[in-house]
Structure formats: structure tokens, C-alpha cells
Design a protein around this motif. Structure first.
Motif, short mmCIF file in Angstrom:
data_model
loop_
_atom_site.label_atom_id
_atom_site.label_comp_id
_atom_site.label_asym_id
_atom_site.label_seq_id
_atom_site.Cartn_x
_atom_site.Cartn_y
_atom_site.Cartn_z
N VAL A 146 18.19 6.41 38.40
CA VAL A 146 19.01 6.81 37.26
C VAL A 146 18.81 5.87 36.08
O VAL A 146 18.86 6.27 34.70
N GLU A 147 18.63 4.66 36.13
CA GLU A 147 18.67 3.43 35.09
C GLU A 147 17.22 3.86 34.62
O GLU A 147 17.26 3.72 33.23
N GLN A 148 16.18 3.96 35.16
CA GLN A 148 15.08 4.26 34.50
C GLN A 148 15.01 5.56 33.69
O GLN A 148 14.46 5.47 32.69
N ALA A 149 15.54 6.30 34.19
CA ALA A 149 15.84 7.77 33.33
C ALA A 149 16.43 7.44 32.36
O ALA A 149 16.24 8.21 31.33
N ALA A 150 17.51 7.01 32.26
CA ALA A 150 18.50 6.49 31.21
C ALA A 150 17.69 5.87 30.07
O ALA A 150 18.02 6.10 28.91
N GLU A 151 16.89 4.90 30.56
CA GLU A 151 16.12 4.22 29.70
C GLU A 151 14.96 4.93 28.98
O GLU A 151 15.10 4.97 27.69
N VAL A 152 14.40 5.97 29.53
CA VAL A 152 13.21 6.70 28.93
C VAL A 152 14.13 7.70 27.99
O VAL A 152 13.64 7.96 27.04
N MET A 153 15.37 8.03 28.20
CA MET A 153 16.08 8.95 27.60
C MET A 153 16.75 8.51 26.48
O MET A 153 17.29 9.10 25.50
N GLY A 154 17.17 6.97 26.45
CA GLY A 154 17.81 6.34 25.48
C GLY A 154 19.46 6.90 25.65
O GLY A 154 20.10 6.85 24.71
N LYS A 155 19.63 7.10 26.95
CA LYS A 155 21.16 7.21 27.28
C LYS A 155 21.86 6.29 28.35
O LYS A 155 20.83 5.73 29.02
N SER A 156 22.85 6.43 28.66
CA SER A 156 23.64 5.55 29.54
C SER A 156 23.39 6.17 30.88
O SER A 156 22.92 7.44 31.11
N GLY A 157 23.46 5.26 32.09
CA GLY A 157 23.04 5.55 33.28
C GLY A 157 24.39 6.80 33.79
O GLY A 157 23.92 7.83 34.31
N GLY A 158 25.76 6.63 33.15
CA GLY A 158 26.53 7.85 33.35
C GLY A 158 26.26 8.96 32.74
O GLY A 158 26.61 9.93 33.56
N ALA A 159 25.55 9.02 31.61
CA ALA A 159 25.32 10.11 30.93
C ALA A 159 24.17 11.06 32.00
O ALA A 159 24.28 12.20 32.02
N VAL A 160 23.31 10.21 32.29
CA VAL A 160 22.18 10.67 33.23
C VAL A 160 22.86 11.60 34.46
O VAL A 160 22.19 12.46 34.81
N LYS A 161 23.73 10.63 35.21
CA LYS A 161 24.35 11.31 36.25
C LYS A 161 25.06 12.45 36.17
O LYS A 161 25.03 13.42 36.85
N GLN A 162 25.61 12.56 34.79
CA GLN A 162 26.32 13.61 34.68
C GLN A 162 25.40 14.78 34.09
O GLN A 162 25.74 16.19 34.76
N LEU A 163 24.50 14.65 33.42
CA LEU A 163 23.27 15.68 32.95
C LEU A 163 22.89 15.95 34.43
O LEU A 163 22.59 17.16 34.73
N GLN A 164 22.62 15.26 35.64
CA GLN A 164 21.95 15.89 36.75
C GLN A 164 22.76 16.55 37.34
O GLN A 164 22.63 17.68 38.00
N ARG A 165 24.23 16.41 37.38
CA ARG A 165 25.25 16.85 38.21
C ARG A 165 25.37 18.31 37.62
O ARG A 165 25.42 19.24 38.34
N ARG A 166 25.47 18.25 36.30
CA ARG A 166 25.44 19.67 35.75
C ARG A 166 24.41 20.49 35.88
O ARG A 166 24.51 21.80 35.92
N ALA A 167 23.11 20.05 35.95
CA ALA A 167 21.97 20.85 36.09
C ALA A 167 21.89 21.43 37.27
O ALA A 167 21.48 22.42 37.55
N LEU A 168 22.15 20.43 38.48
CA LEU A 168 22.08 20.97 39.80
C LEU A 168 23.30 22.12 40.13
O LEU A 168 22.97 23.22 40.88
N ILE A 169 24.29 22.09 39.45
CA ILE A 169 25.34 22.87 39.61
C ILE A 169 24.99 24.43 38.74
O ILE A 169 24.94 25.41 39.47
N ARG A 170 24.37 24.09 37.82
CA ARG A 170 23.59 25.31 37.14
C ARG A 170 22.71 25.99 37.91
O ARG A 170 22.62 27.19 38.06
#
Length: 183
Positions: A146-170
Motif C-alpha cells: 500500500v505504501e509503495q503504491a501510494a508513493e508511486v501515485m503521489g497519494k496517501s496510504g489511506g487513499a490507496v486503501k480506499q481506492l482499492q476497496r472501491r475498485a474491488l467492490i465495483r
């Protein structure tokens, strides 16, 4: 050579040519999968560009293996952005020429392999908004934390977790719709 890429090897061999071989063998297939899943036009060529950009900067990488992995995928992400921008500026459209099409009937094996191809993953991810698709690609295809993905995307770890959760739900909802429509 039987060395594995570890933090100790990374720091001890920071300037040795063998280190590049270890880095390439450790990350090439994941980078190729990431580039393919993100729809890069020529993923093999772009993968080579990624490693050519990484090579001269290996000695400057900090953070051990986690830092190296993040750096490699940050370079790959930048190349994806470059590829998409290039295609938007100068789209290449080739006409279909049936006389030059040498395809034959596919075998059962070919059809089975097509069902599990990277293209299917790409199509599945295609229903997601860009940020959600990027998170799943980095997390599942590239294997970043999560932290590495956040760094690559320039987002926080929490934002990455939330995006991942929403993507999986979708994706789960998309799957349920297909099952309901297709008995």
C-alpha cells in the motif's frame, strides 16, 4: 550466478554490473505485467526503457529493496504516462488488410490461453476509473505494498486503501450483473 536480490546484496554491490542483472531478473516480469495491464502499446520495449533508466541510478537508491521496488515502479509509471500521452498526440491507425491476414483456426489450447490472457485482465480493469485501475494494477499485478503504491501515485496510504476497496467492490458488482444477465 546464484545470488538473490537482498538488502545486503543491494548495498554491497551498488556499483557492480551484476547488480543490474539481479534487479532485472527480480522485477522484469512484474514490470512487464504492470505495463501490459495498463495498456502500453509495446510493453516489452517500454520495459527495456524502464531498466535502462534504472541502471545508472542504482547506486543512488535509498530504502533497501522496498525503496528499489518503489523506484522501479515509479519509473515504469512515468513511462506509462509518456506512452499514453504520445498515443494521444499521434494516434496510429492502420487499416485492416484481409489479404495480409495469415491467421488460421485456433486450437482448443489457444482458446484456453486467451481466456487467461493479460488482455482479459486489461478488459476487466477497463471498467474502473483511472485511479482505481492504477491502484489494482500496482497492488495486484506489480505486487507493491500500500505504501509503495501510494508513493508511486503521489497519494496517501489511506487513499490507496480506499481506492482499492472501491475498485474491488465495483468489480464484484460487475461480476454479479454478468451472472444475473447471463444464466
Amino acid at each position: 550466478m546464484t545470488h538473490a536480490l537482498t538488502d545486503d546484496v543491494l548495498s554491497a554491490r551498488a556499483r557492480e554490473p551484476e547488480l543490474f542483472d539481479l534487479v532485472y531478473r527480480s522485477y522484469a516480469s512484474q514490470v512487464l505485467g504492470y505495463l501490459t495491464a495498463r495498456g502500453v502499446e509495446d510493453p516489452e520495449a517500454v520495459m527495456q526503457e524502464v531498466f535502462l533508466a534504472v541502471l545508472p541510478r542504482l547506486a543512488t537508491v535509498t530504502g533497501g529493496l522496498a525503496g528499489l521496488r518503489t523506484f522501479v515502479f515509479s519509473v515504469a509509471h512515468a513511462r506509462i504516462v509518456d506512452d499514453h500521452r504520445r498515443r494521444r498526440r499521434a494516434p496510429v491507425e492502420l487499416p485492416f488488410e484481409p489479404d495480409l491476414d495469415g491467421r488460421e483456426e485456433s486450437s482448443a489450447e489457444d482458446e484456453a490461453m486467451e481466456q487467461i490472457s493479460p488482455r482479459e485482465v486489461h478488459n476487466l480493469l477497463g471498467v474502473l476509473p483511472d485511479d482505481q485501475r492504477e491502484v489494482l494494477t500496482l497492488r495486484l499485478v506489480a505486487g507493491l505494498t500500500v505504501e509503495q503504491a501510494a508513493e508511486v501515485m503521489g497519494k496517501s496510504g489511506g487513499a490507496v486503501k480506499q481506492l482499492q476497496r472501491r475498485a474491488l467492490i465495483r468489480l464484484r458488482e460487475q461480476s454479479a450483473v454478468k451472472e444475473y444477465v447471463m444464466p
